[in-house]
Structures are given as C-alpha cells and as structure tokens.
Design a protein around this motif. Structure first.
Motif, PDB file in Angstrom:
ATOM      1  N   SER A 115      29.492 -11.581  11.895  1.00 54.24           N
ATOM      2  CA  SER A 115      29.485 -10.142  11.604  1.00 54.24           C
ATOM      3  C   SER A 115      30.703  -9.748  10.789  1.00 54.24           C
ATOM      4  CB  SER A 115      29.432  -9.340  12.909  1.00 54.24           C
ATOM      5  OG  SER A 115      28.253  -9.627  13.625  1.00 54.24           O
ATOM      6  N   THR A 116      31.867 -10.312  11.143  1.00 53.38           N
ATOM      7  CA  THR A 116      33.090 -10.014  10.399  1.00 53.38           C
ATOM      8  C   THR A 116      32.986 -10.507   8.968  1.00 53.38           C
ATOM      9  OG1 THR A 116      34.405 -10.172  12.415  1.00 53.38           O
ATOM     10  CG2 THR A 116      35.579 -10.384  10.326  1.00 53.38           C
ATOM     11  N   ALA A 175      30.613  -8.286   6.970  1.00 50.21           N
ATOM     12  CA  ALA A 175      31.247  -7.009   6.641  1.00 50.21           C
ATOM     13  C   ALA A 175      32.225  -7.160   5.491  1.00 50.21           C
ATOM     14  CB  ALA A 175      31.964  -6.462   7.878  1.00 50.21           C
ATOM     15  N   THR A 176      32.934  -8.294   5.448  1.00 49.06           N
ATOM     16  CA  THR A 176      33.880  -8.549   4.359  1.00 49.06           C
ATOM     17  C   THR A 176      33.162  -8.605   3.020  1.00 49.06           C
ATOM     18  OG1 THR A 176      35.392  -9.752   5.817  1.00 49.06           O
ATOM     19  CG2 THR A 176      35.573 -10.185   3.447  1.00 49.06           C
ATOM     20  N   ARG A 187      30.191  -7.386   2.244  1.00 50.67           N
ATOM     21  CA  ARG A 187      29.616  -6.072   1.908  1.00 50.67           C
ATOM     22  C   ARG A 187      30.687  -5.144   1.357  1.00 50.67           C
ATOM     23  NH1 ARG A 187      26.632  -6.780   6.746  1.00 50.67           N
ATOM     24  NH2 ARG A 187      28.125  -5.472   7.872  1.00 50.67           N
ATOM     25  N   ARG A 188      31.895  -5.260   1.891  1.00 50.07           N
ATOM     26  CA  ARG A 188      32.981  -4.395   1.417  1.00 50.07           C
ATOM     27  C   ARG A 188      33.255  -4.619  -0.061  1.00 50.07           C
ATOM     28  NH1 ARG A 188      35.942  -5.045   5.365  1.00 50.07           N
ATOM     29  NH2 ARG A 188      37.293  -6.793   4.786  1.00 50.07           N
TER      30      ARG A 188
END
Length: 268
Positions: A55-56, A59-60, A62-63
């Motif tokens: 998940s982390t 998210a990275t 996607r950022r």
C-alpha cells in the motif's frame, strides 16, 4: 523395595517440575509478559506487513502520477558488452547491446533545478545519469549534490558546451579534462562517462576523452518505439512543464511499452 521408592521419588520430581513450569507460565500471563506466538499468528503478521508495504509503495507511485510501480531492473551483465572505438579509445554508444527490456534515463547541462525532482528520484529510486556543463550549472552544484545523495550519478558534459569538432585537440582536452577537475573538486569523483555537446565528436574528441580518464562516450536514441538498451535523452521542462512533469510522461511511455529503467553505469 529400593527400586519402587526411587521410582516414586522420580515421579514426584517430574510432577513438581511440571507444576513449577505451569505456575511460571501462569505468572507470565498475569504480569503482561509476551505469550508464545503460534505459526498461524506469525503468518498473519507477515501478511499484514506485506499488505502495508504494498500500500505504501502504491501510494508513492500514485503521488508521482504513475498507475503502477516500475518493474524491477534485471541483474546487469557481469561485464560490459560494448566495444572500443579503436585501440586505446573509449566506445561510442547510443544503445546498449542487451536483450533486457531496459532503457536508461540521461539528463544534460544542469540548467533546470526542479527541487521536486530530487524527491522523485529518491522515492521512485530512479537510476538517472546527469551530464553536467560547468558554465550552465553555475552556482547550482549543491542541487546536484543532493541528487547524488539519493542515487543519481554525475557525468561529464564539458566546461562550456562548445561544438567540439570545431576545436583542435588541445582545446577539446581542456574542455573535457577541465570538467573532470571541476567535478572532482565538487564531488570527490572523476566521472567515467562523457557526453559531447550536441552529440558531435571526432577522433580528437575520443583521444581527449581517453586522455582525461573517461571510459565511454555516450550519445542517445531518439526512436519513438523503444528498443532494449535505448539511452534516452530526457528533455528538460517543455511548454511550461517542470522537469518532474516531463519525466513522469516519459515514465508512462516506458511502462506502456513494457520496459523498465536500469542504471547506465551498470552496463558500461
């Protein structure tokens, strides 16, 4: 009779030891000490940790505008597959001969110093090669020092960005060796790779590069359709876009065509 008594004492000792152990375990449970963790619980904790890490990572990416992580680069070859341009001369490459579905990200000059690009390289672990020109970088060497600390490599692109074939050997050597000295002074390293301004070179360029300790002259590929081993000349911000934005677009193209990014220095 003695044997019976001895057996009785042995049984009593075993019962006493069992009672003491049970008491200790009970005490541990009532005093908050950690109880033994079973294999099912260990697997559950490992699964939760894996999910959190995934998940982390998602998210990275996607950022930075990517829908999925870049595929990991394969193991590089044990030795370089490129050939020298001649006896005592460095090879000249615009592609790396490889079957790996990898491409290489290179940036020139050092005019644009987008601070978010440092974060992008660090968080995505992008293996990028920066070919720097002293007169362009000017007072901006600290920015490239930060890029080096997050994994970028710094390479040679001359002192003043001249058209090298228009200079005699001595002038070319001054441009190339002079930037080697500047980068050694700034970062404590002498680069291995050299990119001639405008991609223009002649035999004197190759001799000067070799004499300055450089091991490869790096050009680039411009094909729209990527091929294994392409060395990409990444554009700086165009039409008002930042370097980070143009790099994101390039990464989309790389992913869509089924490639990933590898470190150029590992193949040269």
């Amino acid at each position: 009779m003695r044997s019976v008594r001895q057996d009785g004492r042995t049984g009593f000792r075993r019962a006493l030891a069992t009672a003491v152990l049970a008491s200790a375990l009970l005490a541990a449970g009532t005093t908050g000490c950690a109880r033994p963790v079973g294999p099912i619980e260990r697997l559950d904790k490992k699964a939760k940790s894996t999910v959190r890490a995934h998940s982390t990572q998602a998210a990275t990416y996607r950022r930075w505008g990517l829908v999925a992580p870049l595929a990991p680069a394969p193991k590089p070859p044990a030795r370089s597959t490129v050939r020298p341009a001649g006896p005592g001369l460095p090879p000249v490459v615009d592609r790396i001969p490889t079957r790996d579905k990898v491409v290489f990200l290179t940036f020139d000059d050092g005019a644009e110093r987008d601070p978010r690009f440092v974060d992008m390289v660090r968080e995505l672990r992008l293996p990028v090669s920066m070919f720097l020109t002293d007169s362009v970088v000017g007072p901006g060497y600290a920015h490239f020092g930060r890029l080096r600390t997050v994994g970028a490599s710094v390479q040679n692109h001359t002192l003043d960005h001249p058209y090298l074939p228009g200079l005699p050997y001595a002038g070319q050597r001054t441009e190339i060796c002079g930037q080697q000295d500047k980068l050694k002074q700034r970062f404590g390293i002498r680069p291995r790779l050299f990119r001639p301004p405008y991609g223009a070179y002649n035999d004197d360029t190759l001799r000067a590069a070799a004499d300055c300790g450089l091991t490869a002259v790096v050009l680039w590929s411009d094909a729209n359709r990527l091929r294994p081993g392409d060395i990409l000349h990444c554009p700086e911000g165009q039409n008002g876009a930042t370097l980070t934005e143009t790099t994101t677009r390039l990464l989309h193209r790389i992913q869509e065509q089924g490639f990933t990014v590898a470190r150029l220095e590992d193949y040269l």
